[in-house]
Scaffold this active site. Structure first.
Site, PDB file in Angstrom:
ATOM      1  N   LYS A  46      42.899  85.987 124.956  1.00  0.00           N
ATOM      2  CA  LYS A  46      43.725  84.932 124.499  1.00  0.00           C
ATOM      3  C   LYS A  46      42.795  84.344 123.302  1.00  0.00           C
ATOM      4  CE  LYS A  46      44.903  83.022 128.804  1.00  0.00           C
ATOM      5  NZ  LYS A  46      44.935  81.738 129.820  1.00  0.00           N
ATOM      6  N   ASN A  49      48.007  81.764 124.494  1.00  0.00           N
ATOM      7  CA  ASN A  49      48.360  82.348 125.479  1.00  0.00           C
ATOM      8  C   ASN A  49      50.045  82.893 125.733  1.00  0.00           C
ATOM      9  OD1 ASN A  49      49.508  79.616 126.032  1.00  0.00           O
ATOM     10  ND2 ASN A  49      49.731  80.032 128.133  1.00  0.00           N
ATOM     11  N   GLY A  77      32.975  78.130 131.497  1.00  0.00           N
ATOM     12  CA  GLY A  77      33.703  79.060 130.866  1.00  0.00           C
ATOM     13  C   GLY A  77      34.113  78.695 129.631  1.00  0.00           C
ATOM     14  N   ALA A  78      33.966  79.472 128.488  1.00  0.00           N
ATOM     15  CA  ALA A  78      34.059  79.138 127.141  1.00  0.00           C
ATOM     16  C   ALA A  78      35.305  80.196 126.523  1.00  0.00           C
ATOM     17  CB  ALA A  78      33.069  78.726 126.209  1.00  0.00           C
ATOM     18  N   GLY A  79      35.881  80.604 127.509  1.00  0.00           N
ATOM     19  CA  GLY A  79      36.813  81.634 126.957  1.00  0.00           C
ATOM     20  C   GLY A  79      38.348  81.063 126.571  1.00  0.00           C
ATOM     21  N   ALA A 124      40.938  80.263 128.692  1.00  0.00           N
ATOM     22  CA  ALA A 124      41.300  79.392 129.517  1.00  0.00           C
ATOM     23  C   ALA A 124      40.423  78.079 129.101  1.00  0.00           C
ATOM     24  CB  ALA A 124      41.443  79.678 130.741  1.00  0.00           C
ATOM     25  N   TYR A 129      44.030  81.744 140.344  1.00  0.00           N
ATOM     26  CA  TYR A 129      45.209  81.184 141.550  1.00  0.00           C
ATOM     27  C   TYR A 129      45.465  82.463 142.188  1.00  0.00           C
ATOM     28  CZ  TYR A 129      48.258  84.022 138.341  1.00  0.00           C
ATOM     29  OH  TYR A 129      48.958  85.108 137.617  1.00  0.00           O
TER      30      TYR A 129
END
Length: 525
Positions: A300, A321, A374-376, A378, A464
């Site tokens: 992403k 995305n 998380g800093a990616g 998403a 999910y």
């Protein structure tokens, strides 16, 4: 009728059968028909103690749908190791007994094709096949190979390769769309999957699908071909969209987007694209027919550099995305629908509780401590969305420099991911997990200390699959509001659908009503 469909390049769904006896082959043919196959490929080389006269008569006399008889030798990737004369005699016999198709390797095809066609002018068709070792050959070399195969007098030609990279499949599509005779062409393995799914678009004669309970690497199931992808509806005008990710097998995107396309009567197909190298992928797939992409883990952020233009929101996030190929000039335009998808899911859950309690807030996140794991790609989208609603954002990541970079964007705080295990949030804080923790193979882990979950008002998990992760189960037990990644997934998909099709009108409630059951039949996966 079936042969007429073949000659007009109308796709037939074929199930390969590898039973150990002729009697089981007959049973499997019935099952394949019930599961949606138009034809079956019977692999004689898998039958134990094969008796040509008895077994072929049993199979052909009892066939409920057209059969392709294959007797693949070891030197072409099959199981047969016996006398070559005996093998070819079995294929001749299959043709004499009324097999709809026999499959003959290019190496031995020249004499055999002419012989059986002269013997029975109105008999079954002959497929001449070639199984290639190593990477898929160049377009020029494939062209030479096809010319040799056509010269044998084949009714249909079949070329199978082993794709080391998804970009090799462009050569397969080129072959399918330009051959002068009906063609079956595809690549094996997970990277080759779209060569099956997109075969109808480019004029392929067959698409292969595995029966239920008979998983074959790189082969879709019959159910997927019929229900998820509806291959019988794909034609040359079908627009191709796909998930660019690594891996891709976990994604529910094909289920959701293909159902949505059909519901909206839009001629599109959405497929999983296992991509190893973004630069090479976008250099090869420049066709306007590849109209757009979803972008998943881990691309992403990296994919931004391959977009010709980036929407201001996606630019501020630093992650894309969704990509649309602009009609006309073919430019790639990058968007981000994760941001609104995730924040809307969280806000809706908080507003629902406030409504139950008799109060309402225009911005339920305003002033709240918002913890992002998380800093990616998403994580960046969630953090920027939370900041836009007035939350105080704290980012945890295994790469502290990446966390600090994001913290600057959202005027927040950055900490190393290891600190999250000991972090004590404020009462009423929000936790958003944007790491792969909770997804296989880390399904039994959670990113925070279990004892701290009671301090959070709401816990959101971007994972999910499964729908109810261990983090959400533990948070629910601790009394927190929980929001599944499915909620975000459906909301961001609405934005993607609008961008893909240029249409509006699909609502989140509509998607939940129609598509949540197929995404999660038992609400757990």
């Amino acid at each position: 009728m079936e042969r007429a469909r073949i000659l007009t390049n109308s796709i037939l769904v074929c199930a390969p059968l590898m039973a150990r006896s002729a009697e089981q082959m007959v049973i499997d043919m019935q099952s394949a028909k019930a599961q949606g196959a138009d034809a079956v490929e019977v692999r004689l080389d898998f039958i134990d103690s094969f008796q040509p006269s008895h077994d072929l008569e049993t199979i052909i006399r009892n066939k409920p749908l057209p059969v392709i008889i294959v007797y693949r030798p070891r030197w072409e990737g099959g199981q047969y190791e016996g006398d070559e004369h005996t093998r070819l005699e079995a294929l001749r016999l299959a043709h004499d007994l009324g097999a709809d198709y026999i499959d003959v390797e290019l190496k031995v095809a020249s004499d055999l094709v002419g012989e059986v066609k002269n013997k029975h002018q109105a008999g079954g068709k002959v497929i001449v096949s070639s199984y290639l070792n190593g990477a898929t050959p160049s377009k020029e070399d494939l062209g030479h190979l096809v010319a040799r195969m056509q010269a044998t007098g084949a009714d249909i030609i079949k070329v199978v390769s082993n794709a080391d990279d998804i970009t090799e499949l462009e050569r397969i599509f080129h072959l399918l769309s330009r051959s002068e005779v009906p063609v079956v062409a595809y690549s094996l393995g997970e990277r080759g999957l779209i060569s099956q799914l997109l075969s109808p678009k480019f004029g392929g004669a067959f698409v292969y699908g595995a029966m239920e309970g008979n998983s074959i690497p790189g082969l879709p199931t019959l159910d997927n071909l019929r229900e998820t992808y509806k291959v019988e509806n794909i034609n040359s005008d079908t627009k191709v969209f796909g998930l660019v990710s690594k891996p891709v097998s976990h994604s529910k995107g094909p289920i959701l987007h293909n159902l949505t396309f059909r519901h909206a009567n839009y001629n599109g197909i959405y497929v999983p694209m296992f991509v190893d190298d973004l630069k090479e992928f976008f250099e090869v797939y420049t066709s306007i027919e590849f109209a757009g992409y979803s972008v998943g883990f881990p691309y992403k952020e990296a994919v931004v550099q391959f977009c010709d233009e980036v929407h201001p929101l996606a630019k501020s996030i630093g992650a894309v995305n969704t990509i649309i190929r602009k009609p006309g000039d073919g430019k790639l335009i990058g968007y981000n629908t994760d941001c609104e998808g995730s924040i809307a899911a969280i806000e809706d859950a908080l507003k629902e509780q406030k409504s139950i309690n008799g109060a309402s807030l225009n911005s339920p996140l305003a002033g709240k401590q918002f913890v992002v794991a998380g800093a990616g790609g998403a994580g960046r989208a969630i953090a920027v969305g939370a900041k836009s609603r007035g939350a105080r954002v704290i980012i945890f990541d295994i790469d502290l420099a990446r966390a600090e970079s994001l913290a600057q964007v959202v005027s927040g705080e950055a900490q190393h991911f290891e600190s999250l295990a000991h972090f004590q949030p404020e009462n009423g804080a929000i936790l958003a997990n944007a790491t792969p923790i909770g997804m296989h193979p880390s399904a039994d882990r959670i990113p925070v200390a279990e004892a701290t979950l009671g301090s959070y008002q709401l816990v959101f998990d971007a994972v999910y699959t499964p729908r109810k992760t261990r983090l959400l189960k533990d948070a629910d037990a601790a009394g927190a509001i929980t929001v599944s990644g499915v909620e975000m997934f459906l909301r961001q998909a609405i934005g993607q659908f609008n961008l893909f099709t240029g249409r509006e009108g699909i609502s989140s409630s509509h998607l939940f009503h129609f598509f949540l059951p197929p995404l999660s039949p038992d609400n757990t996966s």
